[in-house]
Design a protein around this motif. Structure first.
Motif, mmCIF file in Angstrom:
data_model
loop_
_atom_site.group_PDB
_atom_site.id
_atom_site.type_symbol
_atom_site.label_atom_id
_atom_site.label_comp_id
_atom_site.label_asym_id
_atom_site.label_seq_id
_atom_site.Cartn_x
_atom_site.Cartn_y
_atom_site.Cartn_z
ATOM 1 N N ILE A 147 33.976 42.659 42.387
ATOM 2 C CA ILE A 147 34.722 43.909 42.452
ATOM 3 C C ILE A 147 34.956 44.408 41.035
ATOM 4 N N ALA A 148 34.496 45.624 40.745
ATOM 5 C CA ALA A 148 34.707 46.245 39.439
ATOM 6 C C ALA A 148 35.989 47.074 39.505
ATOM 7 N N VAL A 149 37.025 46.628 38.825
ATOM 8 C CA VAL A 149 38.311 47.323 38.808
ATOM 9 C C VAL A 149 38.404 48.126 37.508
ATOM 10 N N PRO A 150 38.538 49.454 37.570
ATOM 11 C CA PRO A 150 38.668 50.245 36.332
ATOM 12 C C PRO A 150 39.825 49.743 35.476
ATOM 13 N N ASN A 151 39.606 49.719 34.170
ATOM 14 C CA ASN A 151 40.641 49.226 33.271
ATOM 15 C C ASN A 151 41.916 50.062 33.350
ATOM 16 N N ALA A 152 41.773 51.366 33.627
ATOM 17 C CA ALA A 152 42.960 52.212 33.746
ATOM 18 C C ALA A 152 43.856 51.738 34.898
ATOM 19 N N VAL A 153 43.249 51.234 35.967
ATOM 20 C CA VAL A 153 44.028 50.710 37.099
ATOM 21 C C VAL A 153 44.814 49.485 36.671
ATOM 22 N N LEU A 154 44.211 48.636 35.843
ATOM 23 C CA LEU A 154 44.890 47.424 35.387
ATOM 24 C C LEU A 154 46.043 47.736 34.447
ATOM 25 N N VAL A 155 45.944 48.843 33.719
ATOM 26 C CA VAL A 155 47.007 49.225 32.792
ATOM 27 C C VAL A 155 48.142 49.931 33.520
ATOM 28 N N ARG A 156 47.813 50.739 34.529
ATOM 29 C CA ARG A 156 48.826 51.551 35.210
ATOM 30 C C ARG A 156 49.551 50.799 36.315
ATOM 31 N N ASN A 157 49.007 49.673 36.771
ATOM 32 C CA ASN A 157 49.602 48.941 37.883
ATOM 33 C C ASN A 157 49.971 47.530 37.449
ATOM 34 N N PRO A 158 50.996 46.950 38.091
ATOM 35 C CA PRO A 158 51.353 45.562 37.783
ATOM 36 C C PRO A 158 50.199 44.618 38.118
ATOM 37 N N VAL A 159 49.931 43.696 37.213
ATOM 38 C CA VAL A 159 48.877 42.704 37.402
ATOM 39 C C VAL A 159 49.530 41.330 37.475
ATOM 40 N N ALA A 160 49.334 40.641 38.587
ATOM 41 C CA ALA A 160 49.873 39.289 38.747
ATOM 42 C C ALA A 160 48.802 38.296 38.309
ATOM 43 N N THR A 161 49.120 37.478 37.319
ATOM 44 C CA THR A 161 48.190 36.484 36.789
ATOM 45 C C THR A 161 48.707 35.091 37.101
ATOM 46 N N THR A 162 47.870 34.263 37.676
ATOM 47 C CA THR A 162 48.264 32.893 37.983
ATOM 48 C C THR A 162 48.410 32.103 36.691
ATOM 49 N N HIS A 163 49.542 31.420 36.543
ATOM 50 C CA HIS A 163 49.818 30.673 35.317
ATOM 51 C C HIS A 163 48.841 29.509 35.195
ATOM 52 N N SER A 164 48.278 29.345 34.019
ATOM 53 C CA SER A 164 47.279 28.286 33.820
ATOM 54 C C SER A 164 47.896 26.899 33.899
ATOM 55 N N ALA A 165 49.225 26.791 33.696
ATOM 56 C CA ALA A 165 49.874 25.487 33.751
ATOM 57 C C ALA A 165 50.089 25.005 35.182
ATOM 58 N N GLY A 166 49.885 25.862 36.163
ATOM 59 C CA GLY A 166 50.059 25.457 37.552
ATOM 60 C C GLY A 166 50.365 26.640 38.447
ATOM 61 N N ALA A 167 49.897 26.558 39.673
ATOM 62 C CA ALA A 167 50.106 27.638 40.641
ATOM 63 C C ALA A 167 51.029 27.163 41.753
ATOM 64 N N LEU A 168 51.813 28.080 42.268
ATOM 65 C CA LEU A 168 52.711 27.776 43.383
ATOM 66 C C LEU A 168 51.973 28.055 44.694
ATOM 67 N N ILE A 169 51.769 27.025 45.484
ATOM 68 C CA ILE A 169 51.095 27.145 46.782
ATOM 69 C C ILE A 169 52.152 27.086 47.883
ATOM 70 N N SER A 170 52.122 28.063 48.784
ATOM 71 C CA SER A 170 53.143 28.156 49.827
ATOM 72 C C SER A 170 52.517 28.356 51.194
ATOM 73 N N ALA A 171 53.279 28.006 52.203
ATOM 74 C CA ALA A 171 52.901 28.257 53.599
ATOM 75 C C ALA A 171 54.167 28.589 54.369
ATOM 76 N N THR A 172 54.060 29.542 55.285
ATOM 77 C CA THR A 172 55.205 29.996 56.070
ATOM 78 C C THR A 172 54.944 29.763 57.550
ATOM 79 N N LEU A 173 55.945 29.281 58.272
ATOM 80 C CA LEU A 173 55.808 29.079 59.709
ATOM 81 C C LEU A 173 57.165 29.257 60.369
ATOM 82 N N SER A 174 57.144 29.523 61.681
ATOM 83 C CA SER A 174 58.367 29.738 62.460
ATOM 84 C C SER A 174 58.517 28.624 63.475
ATOM 85 N N LEU A 175 59.725 28.071 63.564
ATOM 86 C CA LEU A 175 60.035 27.015 64.526
ATOM 87 C C LEU A 175 61.327 27.362 65.251
#
Length: 346
Positions: A147-175
């Motif tokens: 996917i080619a994302v225009p650089n202007a889109v990356l500057v104008r919108n929030p970009v979430a970057t996964t931290h290189s020191a570790g990622a938070l993995i989650s799962a949601t369920l209903s009981l």
């Protein structure tokens, strides 16, 4: 005055013009061959500066030819003015979005919110960065699409970057409300640990009309395995809760067949033969991003090594200095090989 006499009187001027055209054409041809002639499939970040340099060379050669034309000073100034008007018109009528993307590309190189190989999320797009160009940034998605994302889109919108020191993995369920939350929190934390996540924790995120929503999370130290880690977490949750005879559904569950009061909707445990080890899903999905990150890391390592050797070579003498220079030359050759495109013209 006859044509022959005119030719004789202006021979020097005509010769000067001819030589000027030949020199200008030779310079442009040489620059094109040097910058672009054998450089096929260059990534955009390295191709655009070469094209820009070639454009500047053509511009200076054109001005040089105009300056030697056998015309009056006013006519020469008019030609140079016309050239300036043409360049201004090209810039004015060029796409404003292209200029915005170009400026955004330079801005991203200054701020460096992410690098090649990082997981990023912008708008509805998620994936690993496989290439950073001057006009757009390419990311490889979970479906292996580029996917080619225009650089202007990356500057104008929030970009979430996964931290290189570790990622938070989650799962949601209903009981259901009939299950004690402290027991569920313990089992979910156990499932997260079994899936390989570090420091697991559980949150109750909603008290619904019919069920309680839980979210279990943990730290994944190796961020490259995010997709596989999430799948392992889901599998561990299923195995842990079903192993405790707990239904993973809300009390509003309805089935067309009648169930006995003591019957649980839990599949029986089965034992299957472990399949032959296969490549991790991320190695297949993010193959281009993985290779791009590997090359970028190798380049940085070689450049750092070359800088260290150059400092040592300044103080060394004799055979030691010669040996260091040979190592520097070898590293420079390896860097050139990494910067070369996959295919070049013979």
């Amino acid at each position: 005055m006859s044509g022959w006499e005119y030719f004789q009187n202006n021979l020097f001027t005509l010769a000067t013009m001819a030589v000027s055209f030949i020199i200008a054409g030779g310079i442009i041809a040489g620059a094109h061959r040097l910058l672009l002639g054998r450089k096929k499939n260059l990534e955009q970040a390295r191709l655009f500066p070469r094209q820009l340099i070639l454009l500047v060379v053509v511009l200076f050669c054109t001005i040089g030819v105009i300056l030697v034309l056998p015309v009056s000073e006013s006519a020469r100034n008019q030609l140079i003015g016309l050239l300036g008007i043409l360049l201004s018109g090209m810039i004015a009528f060029s796409s404003s979005s292209a200029m915005a993307n170009l400026i955004a590309g330079f801005l991203l190189r200054i701020t460096r919110p992410f690098r090649i190989g990082d997981f990023i999320r912008v708008q509805e797009h998620f994936g690993r960065v496989s290439e950073m160009g001057l006009f757009d940034t390419e990311i490889q998605s979970e479906t292996r699409e580029l996917i080619a994302v225009p650089n202007a889109v990356l500057v104008r919108n929030p970009v979430a970057t996964t931290h290189s020191a570790g990622a938070l993995i989650s799962a949601t369920l209903s009981l259901g409300y009939d299950l004690d939350h402290s027991r569920i929190e313990t089992l979910l934390s156990k499932a997260a640990e079994q899936s390989g996540l570090k420091d697991p924790f559980v949150h109750i995120i909603e008290l619904g009309n019919f069920a309680i929503s839980y979210r279990v999370s943990g730290i994944l130290e190796e961020v490259k395995g995010m997709i596989t880690a999430k799948s392992r977490l889901h599998t561990a949750i299923l195995d842990t809760l079903h192993g405790e005879n707990i239904e993973i559904m809300s009390p509003s569950y309805m089935n067309q067949r009648r169930l006995a009061d003591d019957q649980k909707a839990v599949p029986p445990s089965i034992t299957i033969e472990t399949p032959t080890a296969a490549p991790a899903a991320e190695e297949i999905i993010f193959d281009k991003a993985e290779e791009a990150e590997r090359q970028e890391t190798e380049k940085q390592t070689l450049q750092k090594r070359r800088e260290d050797l150059e400092l040592e070579a300044k103080e060394a003498v004799g055979d030691e200095k010669k040996k260091l220079k040979e190592q520097i030359q070898t590293i420079s050759q390896n860097l050139d090989n990494l910067n070369k495109p996959d295919t070049e013209e013979p």
